[in-house]
Design a protein around this motif. Structure first.
Motif, PDB file in Angstrom:
ATOM      1  N   ALA A   1       0.946  -0.872   0.176  1.00 54.72           N
ATOM      2  CA  ALA A   1      -0.147   0.050  -0.001  1.00 54.72           C
ATOM      3  C   ALA A   1       1.225   1.719  -0.263  1.00 54.72           C
ATOM      4  O   ALA A   1       0.974   1.889  -1.002  1.00 54.72           O
ATOM      5  N   ASP A   2       2.102   1.099   1.301  1.00 61.37           N
ATOM      6  CA  ASP A   2       2.771   2.604   0.728  1.00 61.37           C
ATOM      7  C   ASP A   2       3.612   2.720  -0.644  1.00 61.37           C
ATOM      8  O   ASP A   2       3.658   3.326  -0.755  1.00 61.37           O
ATOM      9  N   ILE A   3       4.059   1.695  -0.665  1.00 56.16           N
ATOM     10  CA  ILE A   3       4.894   1.133  -2.030  1.00 56.16           C
ATOM     11  C   ILE A   3       3.693   2.314  -3.391  1.00 56.16           C
ATOM     12  O   ILE A   3       4.743   2.635  -3.769  1.00 56.16           O
ATOM     13  N   VAL A   4       2.798   1.521  -3.489  1.00 51.81           N
ATOM     14  CA  VAL A   4       2.033   2.158  -4.502  1.00 51.81           C
ATOM     15  C   VAL A   4       1.938   4.034  -4.373  1.00 51.81           C
ATOM     16  O   VAL A   4       1.707   4.674  -5.089  1.00 51.81           O
ATOM     17  N   ARG A   5       1.667   4.461  -3.022  1.00 54.88           N
ATOM     18  CA  ARG A   5       1.619   5.660  -2.890  1.00 54.88           C
ATOM     19  C   ARG A   5       2.577   5.893  -3.311  1.00 54.88           C
ATOM     20  O   ARG A   5       2.670   7.659  -3.413  1.00 54.88           O
TER      21      ARG A   5
ATOM     22  N   GLY B   1       4.130  -0.684 -12.752  1.00 58.36           N
ATOM     23  CA  GLY B   1       5.277  -1.088 -13.500  1.00 58.36           C
ATOM     24  C   GLY B   1       6.342  -0.696 -11.942  1.00 58.36           C
ATOM     25  O   GLY B   1       7.654  -1.710 -11.506  1.00 58.36           O
ATOM     26  N   TRP B   2       6.235   0.253 -11.354  1.00 55.25           N
ATOM     27  CA  TRP B   2       6.908   1.380 -10.181  1.00 55.25           C
ATOM     28  C   TRP B   2       7.027   0.030  -9.192  1.00 55.25           C
ATOM     29  O   TRP B   2       7.902  -0.115  -8.491  1.00 55.25           O
ATOM     30  N   MET B   3       5.870  -0.082  -8.963  1.00 56.39           N
ATOM     31  CA  MET B   3       5.200  -1.148  -8.013  1.00 56.39           C
ATOM     32  C   MET B   3       6.437  -2.425  -7.837  1.00 56.39           C
ATOM     33  O   MET B   3       7.286  -3.221  -7.385  1.00 56.39           O
ATOM     34  N   MET B   4       6.573  -3.154  -9.142  1.00 57.19           N
ATOM     35  CA  MET B   4       6.921  -4.057  -9.139  1.00 57.19           C
ATOM     36  C   MET B   4       8.841  -3.518  -8.680  1.00 57.19           C
ATOM     37  O   MET B   4       9.403  -4.832  -8.577  1.00 57.19           O
ATOM     38  N   ALA B   5       9.541  -2.637  -9.342  1.00 58.23           N
ATOM     39  CA  ALA B   5       9.710  -2.699  -9.738  1.00 58.23           C
ATOM     40  C   ALA B   5      10.961  -2.335  -8.470  1.00 58.23           C
ATOM     41  O   ALA B   5      12.078  -2.555  -8.102  1.00 58.23           O
ATOM     42  N   VAL B   6      10.119  -1.959  -7.908  1.00 58.21           N
ATOM     43  CA  VAL B   6      10.498  -1.883  -6.193  1.00 58.21           C
ATOM     44  C   VAL B   6      10.922  -3.550  -5.656  1.00 58.21           C
ATOM     45  O   VAL B   6      12.037  -3.023  -4.932  1.00 58.21           O
ATOM     46  N   TRP B   7      10.147  -3.877  -6.069  1.00 56.46           N
ATOM     47  CA  TRP B   7      10.339  -5.852  -5.873  1.00 56.46           C
ATOM     48  C   TRP B   7      11.048  -6.073  -5.788  1.00 56.46           C
ATOM     49  O   TRP B   7      12.223  -6.562  -4.732  1.00 56.46           O
TER      50      TRP B   7
ATOM     51  N   ALA C   1       0.500   2.699 -21.415  1.00 60.17           N
ATOM     52  CA  ALA C   1       1.345   2.795 -21.180  1.00 60.17           C
ATOM     53  C   ALA C   1       2.210   3.910 -21.395  1.00 60.17           C
ATOM     54  O   ALA C   1       3.160   3.396 -20.202  1.00 60.17           O
ATOM     55  N   GLY C   2       2.007   4.867 -21.369  1.00 62.24           N
ATOM     56  CA  GLY C   2       1.898   6.161 -21.302  1.00 62.24           C
ATOM     57  C   GLY C   2       2.618   6.091 -19.639  1.00 62.24           C
ATOM     58  O   GLY C   2       3.316   6.888 -18.846  1.00 62.24           O
ATOM     59  N   ASP C   3       1.951   5.379 -18.462  1.00 64.20           N
ATOM     60  CA  ASP C   3       2.031   5.340 -17.340  1.00 64.20           C
ATOM     61  C   ASP C   3       2.263   4.826 -15.971  1.00 64.20           C
ATOM     62  O   ASP C   3       2.443   5.141 -15.498  1.00 64.20           O
ATOM     63  N   LEU C   4       2.642   3.503 -16.818  1.00 64.98           N
ATOM     64  CA  LEU C   4       2.934   2.368 -16.434  1.00 64.98           C
ATOM     65  C   LEU C   4       4.108   3.045 -16.124  1.00 64.98           C
ATOM     66  O   LEU C   4       4.663   2.608 -14.253  1.00 64.98           O
ATOM     67  N   TRP C   5       5.771   3.782 -15.934  1.00 65.43           N
ATOM     68  CA  TRP C   5       6.406   3.768 -15.714  1.00 65.43           C
ATOM     69  C   TRP C   5       6.095   4.950 -15.502  1.00 65.43           C
ATOM     70  O   TRP C   5       7.702   6.108 -15.415  1.00 65.43           O
ATOM     71  N   GLN C   6       5.217   5.840 -15.382  1.00 61.87           N
ATOM     72  CA  GLN C   6       4.947   7.279 -14.747  1.00 61.87           C
ATOM     73  C   GLN C   6       5.253   7.692 -13.139  1.00 61.87           C
ATOM     74  O   GLN C   6       4.211   6.720 -12.475  1.00 61.87           O
ATOM     75  N   LEU C   7       6.969   8.272 -12.269  1.00 57.51           N
ATOM     76  CA  LEU C   7       6.616   8.379 -11.036  1.00 57.51           C
ATOM     77  C   LEU C   7       5.850   9.047 -10.759  1.00 57.51           C
ATOM     78  O   LEU C   7       6.191   9.907 -10.961  1.00 57.51           O
TER      79      LEU C   7
ATOM     80  N   ASN D   1       2.286  -9.963  -5.243  1.00 57.98           N
ATOM     81  CA  ASN D   1       2.478  -7.838  -5.759  1.00 57.98           C
ATOM     82  C   ASN D   1       1.217  -8.406  -7.030  1.00 57.98           C
ATOM     83  O   ASN D   1       0.974  -7.405  -7.663  1.00 57.98           O
ATOM     84  N   LEU D   2       1.879  -9.240  -7.779  1.00 56.20           N
ATOM     85  CA  LEU D   2       1.731  -9.404  -9.161  1.00 56.20           C
ATOM     86  C   LEU D   2      -0.500  -9.797 -10.019  1.00 56.20           C
ATOM     87  O   LEU D   2      -0.773  -9.729 -10.389  1.00 56.20           O
ATOM     88  N   MET D   3      -0.290 -10.510  -8.491  1.00 55.76           N
ATOM     89  CA  MET D   3      -1.490 -11.068  -8.740  1.00 55.76           C
ATOM     90  C   MET D   3      -2.468 -10.396  -6.853  1.00 55.76           C
ATOM     91  O   MET D   3      -3.369  -9.867  -8.079  1.00 55.76           O
ATOM     92  N   TYR D   4      -2.207  -8.466  -6.598  1.00 51.78           N
ATOM     93  CA  TYR D   4      -2.666  -7.990  -6.827  1.00 51.78           C
ATOM     94  C   TYR D   4      -3.218  -7.237  -7.845  1.00 51.78           C
ATOM     95  O   TYR D   4      -4.628  -6.354  -7.527  1.00 51.78           O
ATOM     96  N   THR D   5      -2.509  -7.531  -8.470  1.00 57.10           N
ATOM     97  CA  THR D   5      -2.597  -5.888  -9.821  1.00 57.10           C
ATOM     98  C   THR D   5      -3.384  -6.624 -10.535  1.00 57.10           C
ATOM     99  O   THR D   5      -4.442  -5.480 -11.842  1.00 57.10           O
TER     100      THR D   5
END
Length: 473
Positions: free
Chosen positions: A35-39, A45-51, A202-208, A279-283
């Motif tokens: 939850a905090d990672i997503v916030r 994309g970035w959530m999975m990148a962090v993991w 695609a435009g938002d997937l890697w937008q931090l 985490n992939l399952m969460y998405t």
């Protein structure tokens, strides 16, 4: 007077050591911190990148530790490695910090997490149910349950390594299978619209970006983006901590030169894979806003409700109870061996460096229990992630630098196993670890500095203890 054993009994095989690693890593974090990672990141994309970054760092460190564990297969693990690579001062500062906050406060935090989720089944045990208060200080039923669990697990481990390892191996296998079943059910409940919303833009997937509670996004500056990633990493790294547990019980592992390094690698690989799949399952069942605003950050609870309906809350509560109970058993078991090694070096209470009739350091276990229970009563365990994660990574970086240092200062030492990818992987870890430490000190000084100051307090304590030892010689 009954004779007590002078050395540990080698009772743990490869499976036991691997389950100690995996079980000590999997606590409540994987069910909450996303939850905090997503916030902080605002995208799948970035959530999975962090993991992935967290998993890479953990696995790289574990592979490097394999070399250290094969060189020094002794009880105490990281404490021993830092002593051999640097000096007794460095290892004592680690041991002091480990005892004062890293291990004991983690035991408290995991114990309270067990109590919080038990309260889903028995509301009277909730942290908001106060049993008594003195002025502004109050004690909840959750705190007392956490203390009861810590005392129970300490008692089990004081009965011998076989008692502790049976609990650890059994519960770890149960929670690994339970998590795999949850992942499978999650993917079977896959929601096409949710998955597309999370992954197809695609435009938002890697937008931090910063994701706010109302669903709006906030943009980061260039430097703010680095701070956001480091803040997101705190939860992921904390959830992956205690991966070195088997190295602490080296004196009780069969064929330690082989099995410690192998257990570190296998345990971290298993947990990293499970974390990424979870985490992939969460998405697949929750959109980003649902993850970011999950009640009390309990993302797994929200996912389980989507998968199983209201029945899912009870399922996850039981899973987390098993997970945190087993996690605390592993942390309690491993931690006492560090204090034992410190006492053997004359840097801790003498009794802590002795074994009971069951060949375990009972004094070390019970002293750890007392401090962990005080942390439970303090109510400060909620600040733990930010306070100690930075310090923990500092000591990990020092240990990995120690692998390189020992190659030059003590080339004659036997190395049955050598760090995979040396020197590239260790250097990459060191660079990533230093970047994380610097960013945390810059962007979260209020939370991270207390942990650093606790560690630094170990320096004068070391010189005081050393002076006392010399006076008694």
């Amino acid at each position: 007077m009954e004779n007590t054993p002078q050395s540990f009994r080698k009772s743990m095989g490869l499976l036991d050591a691997t389950m100690l690693v995996a079980g000590s890593m999997i606590g409540s974090g994987i069910f909450i911190v996303s939850a905090d990672i997503v916030r902080n990141t605002g995208s799948a994309g970035w959530m999975m990148a962090v993991w992935i970054i967290s998993g890479f760092m953990t696995l790289t460190a574990a592979l490097s530790y394999g070399e250290l564990s094969a060189m020094f297969p002794k009880a105490g693990g990281q404490y021993v490695y830092l002593r051999e690579a640097y000096s007794p001062l460095v290892s004592f500062v680690f041991g002091w910090t480990f005892f004062a906050v890293i291990q004991t406060a983690t035991i408290a935090a995991v114990g309270v997490a067990f109590a919080k989720f038990t309260a889903y089944l028995f509301p009277i045990l909730d942290e908001d149910v106060y049993l008594f208060a003195v002025g502004n200080y109050s004690v909840s039923s959750a705190q007392l349950l956490a203390i009861g669990v810590i005392v129970l697990l300490t008692g089990i481990n004081a009965r011998g390594i076989n008692s502790g390892k049976r609990v650890q191996t059994t519960l770890t296998l149960i929670k690994i299978l339970s998590l795999l079943l949850l992942i499978l059910c999650g993917f079977l409940a896959y929601k096409h619209a949710i998955w597309n919303a999370n992954w197809s833009a695609a435009g938002d997937l890697w937008q931090l970006r910063r994701l706010h509670a109302d669903g709006s996004f906030g943009e980061y500056s260039t430097f703010g983006a680095f701070g956001a990633v480091s803040a997101a990493l705190v939860g992921a790294l904390f959830s992956s901590d205690s991966w070195h547990s088997s190295s602490a019980v080296a004196g009780e592992i069969k064929n330690p030169q082989r099995n410690i390094g192998l257990s570190l690698a296998l345990g971290t690989i298993i947990v990293t894979a499970i974390y990424l799949l979870t985490n992939l399952m969460y998405t697949a069942v929750l959109d980003l806003h649902q993850m970011a605003t999950a009640p009390k950050d309990r993302v797994a609870m929200s996912a389980a409700q989507e998968i199983f309906g209201t029945f899912g809350i009870g399922i996850i509560a039981i899973m987390i109870m098993i997970s945190t109970f087993g996690c605390n058993n592993g942390i309690i078991l491993a931690g006492a061996r560090v204090y034992y090694s410190m006492a053997q070096d004359g840097l801790f209470f003498k009794k802590v460096g002795t074994l009971n009739k069951s060949a375990v350091p009972a004094y070390a276990l019970w002293l750890q229990c007392v401090v962990a229970c005080l942390w439970c009563l303090s109510g400060k365990y909620g600040d733990l992630l930010d306070m100690i994660t930075c310090v923990v990574v500092i000591f990990y970086v020092l240990a990995i630098v120690g692998v390189i240092r020992l190659r030059y200062t003590r080339p004659e030492l036997p190395r049955p196993y050598k760090a995979l990818g040396y020197p590239f992987l260790p250097v990459i870890y060191i660079v990533m670890g230093l970047a994380f430490i610097i960013l945390m000190l810059i962007y979260k000084p209020y939370y991270t500095m207390p942990g650093v100051l606790i560690a630094l307090a170990g320096v004068p304590i070391f010189y005081f203890v050393n002076k006392k030892n010399k006076q008694h010689v």
